[in-house]
Design a protein around this motif. Sequence first.
Motif, PDB file in Angstrom:
ATOM      1  N   ARG A   1      -3.887   8.040  -0.110  1.00  0.00           N
ATOM      2  CA  ARG A   1      -3.417   6.659  -0.195  1.00  0.00           C
ATOM      3  C   ARG A   1      -3.892   6.091  -1.525  1.00  0.00           C
ATOM      4  O   ARG A   1      -4.971   6.468  -2.004  1.00  0.00           O
ATOM      5  CB  ARG A   1      -3.926   5.833   0.969  1.00  0.00           C
ATOM      6  CG  ARG A   1      -5.452   5.827   1.103  1.00  0.00           C
ATOM      7  CD  ARG A   1      -5.898   5.430   2.496  1.00  0.00           C
ATOM      8  NE  ARG A   1      -5.302   4.191   2.951  1.00  0.00           N
ATOM      9  CZ  ARG A   1      -5.415   3.728   4.189  1.00  0.00           C
ATOM     10  NH1 ARG A   1      -6.101   4.398   5.081  1.00  0.00           N
ATOM     11  NH2 ARG A   1      -4.849   2.598   4.540  1.00  0.00           N
TER      12      ARG A   1
ATOM     13  N   ALA B   1       2.323  -9.082  10.492  1.00  0.00           N
ATOM     14  CA  ALA B   1       1.010  -8.751  11.044  1.00  0.00           C
ATOM     15  C   ALA B   1       0.848  -7.261  11.304  1.00  0.00           C
ATOM     16  O   ALA B   1      -0.227  -6.823  11.669  1.00  0.00           O
ATOM     17  CB  ALA B   1       0.803  -9.511  12.353  1.00  0.00           C
ATOM     18  N   THR B   2       1.911  -6.509  11.139  1.00  0.00           N
ATOM     19  CA  THR B   2       1.828  -5.086  11.460  1.00  0.00           C
ATOM     20  C   THR B   2       1.454  -4.276  10.241  1.00  0.00           C
ATOM     21  O   THR B   2       1.482  -4.759   9.118  1.00  0.00           O
ATOM     22  CB  THR B   2       3.154  -4.561  12.009  1.00  0.00           C
ATOM     23  OG1 THR B   2       4.107  -4.501  10.939  1.00  0.00           O
ATOM     24  CG2 THR B   2       3.690  -5.432  13.108  1.00  0.00           C
ATOM     25  N   ASN B   3       1.151  -3.031  10.482  1.00  0.00           N
ATOM     26  CA  ASN B   3       0.868  -2.075   9.431  1.00  0.00           C
ATOM     27  C   ASN B   3       1.929  -0.985   9.447  1.00  0.00           C
ATOM     28  O   ASN B   3       1.656   0.157   9.133  1.00  0.00           O
ATOM     29  CB  ASN B   3      -0.519  -1.471   9.668  1.00  0.00           C
ATOM     30  CG  ASN B   3      -1.088  -0.843   8.415  1.00  0.00           C
ATOM     31  OD1 ASN B   3      -0.760  -1.237   7.307  1.00  0.00           O
ATOM     32  ND2 ASN B   3      -1.924   0.159   8.591  1.00  0.00           N
ATOM     33  N   LYS B   4       3.163  -1.348   9.806  1.00  0.00           N
ATOM     34  CA  LYS B   4       4.196  -0.331   9.958  1.00  0.00           C
ATOM     35  C   LYS B   4       4.476   0.331   8.621  1.00  0.00           C
ATOM     36  O   LYS B   4       4.375  -0.281   7.559  1.00  0.00           O
ATOM     37  CB  LYS B   4       5.479  -0.957  10.503  1.00  0.00           C
ATOM     38  CG  LYS B   4       6.124  -1.974   9.574  1.00  0.00           C
ATOM     39  CD  LYS B   4       7.313  -2.630  10.256  1.00  0.00           C
ATOM     40  CE  LYS B   4       7.967  -3.652   9.343  1.00  0.00           C
ATOM     41  NZ  LYS B   4       9.041  -4.407  10.047  1.00  0.00           N
ATOM     42  N   LEU B   5       4.813   1.602   8.711  1.00  0.00           N
ATOM     43  CA  LEU B   5       5.078   2.394   7.527  1.00  0.00           C
ATOM     44  C   LEU B   5       6.586   2.499   7.301  1.00  0.00           C
ATOM     45  O   LEU B   5       7.351   2.728   8.228  1.00  0.00           O
ATOM     46  CB  LEU B   5       4.475   3.788   7.682  1.00  0.00           C
ATOM     47  CG  LEU B   5       2.951   3.846   7.734  1.00  0.00           C
ATOM     48  CD1 LEU B   5       2.481   5.217   8.201  1.00  0.00           C
ATOM     49  CD2 LEU B   5       2.355   3.528   6.371  1.00  0.00           C
TER      50      LEU B   5
ATOM     51  N   TYR C   1       6.135  13.295   2.534  1.00  0.00           N
ATOM     52  CA  TYR C   1       6.765  11.991   2.696  1.00  0.00           C
ATOM     53  C   TYR C   1       5.951  10.935   1.964  1.00  0.00           C
ATOM     54  O   TYR C   1       4.733  10.837   2.146  1.00  0.00           O
ATOM     55  CB  TYR C   1       6.840  11.593   4.171  1.00  0.00           C
ATOM     56  CG  TYR C   1       7.744  12.443   5.014  1.00  0.00           C
ATOM     57  CD1 TYR C   1       7.240  13.521   5.733  1.00  0.00           C
ATOM     58  CD2 TYR C   1       9.106  12.165   5.109  1.00  0.00           C
ATOM     59  CE1 TYR C   1       8.063  14.299   6.519  1.00  0.00           C
ATOM     60  CE2 TYR C   1       9.942  12.944   5.897  1.00  0.00           C
ATOM     61  CZ  TYR C   1       9.415  14.003   6.591  1.00  0.00           C
ATOM     62  OH  TYR C   1      10.234  14.775   7.367  1.00  0.00           O
TER      63      TYR C   1
ATOM     64  N   GLU D   1       0.870  -1.173   0.000  1.00  0.00           N
ATOM     65  CA  GLU D   1       0.000   0.000   0.000  1.00  0.00           C
ATOM     66  C   GLU D   1       0.907   1.222   0.000  1.00  0.00           C
ATOM     67  O   GLU D   1       1.897   1.258   0.733  1.00  0.00           O
ATOM     68  CB  GLU D   1      -0.865   0.022   1.254  1.00  0.00           C
ATOM     69  CG  GLU D   1      -2.076  -0.873   1.172  1.00  0.00           C
ATOM     70  CD  GLU D   1      -3.086  -0.530   2.238  1.00  0.00           C
ATOM     71  OE1 GLU D   1      -3.525  -1.465   2.926  1.00  0.00           O
ATOM     72  OE2 GLU D   1      -3.416   0.653   2.400  1.00  0.00           O
TER      73      GLU D   1
ATOM     74  N   LEU E   1      -1.920  12.253   7.095  1.00  0.00           N
ATOM     75  CA  LEU E   1      -2.117  11.552   5.831  1.00  0.00           C
ATOM     76  C   LEU E   1      -2.694  12.495   4.787  1.00  0.00           C
ATOM     77  O   LEU E   1      -3.667  13.203   5.052  1.00  0.00           O
ATOM     78  CB  LEU E   1      -3.063  10.367   6.048  1.00  0.00           C
ATOM     79  CG  LEU E   1      -3.407   9.540   4.823  1.00  0.00           C
ATOM     80  CD1 LEU E   1      -2.170   8.816   4.295  1.00  0.00           C
ATOM     81  CD2 LEU E   1      -4.508   8.534   5.165  1.00  0.00           C
TER      82      LEU E   1
ATOM     83  N   TYR F   1       2.207  11.354   2.988  1.00  0.00           N
ATOM     84  CA  TYR F   1       1.969  12.105   4.210  1.00  0.00           C
ATOM     85  C   TYR F   1       2.526  13.509   4.027  1.00  0.00           C
ATOM     86  O   TYR F   1       3.507  13.716   3.313  1.00  0.00           O
ATOM     87  CB  TYR F   1       2.647  11.437   5.406  1.00  0.00           C
ATOM     88  CG  TYR F   1       1.847  10.301   6.003  1.00  0.00           C
ATOM     89  CD1 TYR F   1       1.852   9.037   5.408  1.00  0.00           C
ATOM     90  CD2 TYR F   1       1.086  10.489   7.155  1.00  0.00           C
ATOM     91  CE1 TYR F   1       1.105   7.995   5.949  1.00  0.00           C
ATOM     92  CE2 TYR F   1       0.347   9.453   7.698  1.00  0.00           C
ATOM     93  CZ  TYR F   1       0.361   8.217   7.092  1.00  0.00           C
ATOM     94  OH  TYR F   1      -0.383   7.190   7.629  1.00  0.00           O
TER      95      TYR F   1
ATOM     96  N   PHE G   1       9.067   4.882   5.367  1.00  0.00           N
ATOM     97  CA  PHE G   1       9.028   6.230   4.808  1.00  0.00           C
ATOM     98  C   PHE G   1      10.239   6.518   3.934  1.00  0.00           C
ATOM     99  O   PHE G   1      11.338   5.997   4.161  1.00  0.00           O
ATOM    100  CB  PHE G   1       9.017   7.275   5.932  1.00  0.00           C
ATOM    101  CG  PHE G   1       7.714   7.414   6.650  1.00  0.00           C
ATOM    102  CD1 PHE G   1       7.456   6.665   7.786  1.00  0.00           C
ATOM    103  CD2 PHE G   1       6.747   8.303   6.203  1.00  0.00           C
ATOM    104  CE1 PHE G   1       6.255   6.795   8.469  1.00  0.00           C
ATOM    105  CE2 PHE G   1       5.536   8.438   6.885  1.00  0.00           C
ATOM    106  CZ  PHE G   1       5.296   7.681   8.011  1.00  0.00           C
ATOM    107  N   GLY G   2      10.047   7.397   2.975  1.00  0.00           N
ATOM    108  CA  GLY G   2      11.153   8.009   2.268  1.00  0.00           C
ATOM    109  C   GLY G   2      11.725   9.139   3.110  1.00  0.00           C
ATOM    110  O   GLY G   2      11.222   9.442   4.203  1.00  0.00           O
TER     111      GLY G   2
END
Lengths: 111, 114
Positions: A49, A95-99, A86, A32, A46, A36, A101-102
């Motif tokens: 997306r 299981a996480t939704n961690k982001l 960003y 995904e 945000l 941001y 980033f650039g």
Amino acid sequence: AQRVTQPEKLLSVFKGAPVELKCNYSYSGSPELFWYVQYSRQRLQLLLRHISRESIKGFTADLNKGETSFHLKKPFAQEEDSAMYYCALSGPGGATNKLIFGTGTLLAVQP
Amino acid sequence: GAGVSQSPSNKVTEKGKDVELRCDPISGHTALYWYRQSLGQGLEFLIYFQGNSAPDKSGLPSDRFSAERTGGSVSTLTIQRTQQEDSAVYLCASSFGTGEYEQYFGPGTRLTVT
């Protein structure tokens, strides 16, 4: 490895000019993608997306899986668009939704 | 309603001291994240909590870093024996769950190690 690349640290344009903030990613699978934004003295929020396929504040971004890109575009820049942008990705790898980033691009819109 | 809050907003500490950073997520949000923003670097993921599941600690840079989340709400990030390279803005975020839910960020804690 998962990685997001924003090649431009600073992008300066004049009001009314088109804007394109570049973002390329590296990810094995179907990530995904997000943009941001952080305005001066405000918290990170945000902007949009890719799954929403929305236009927020006149900005759009199209996911190009062939080029692994998710560039942010706006046809006519406004001074209030000046901010740090960003690009980020998250994926189902775990299981996480961690982001991830650039490093961000500072957009400066000149009057 | 109230957003994610963090305290302190600024912290200056001497090298070698321990510090604790606090995050209050949005009420009802089950997922909580810590990120770090260093000068010249992007935002780096540190740790993630989701409900009663074991936290994802895969982003913690060393064993000097630890975090806990009590009662599924407030979280504390602890850095032991701080080093100058720990100087950064530490951001907390929360979301209603995982998957498609948006992460809402706090204002951050700016940590300076002298």
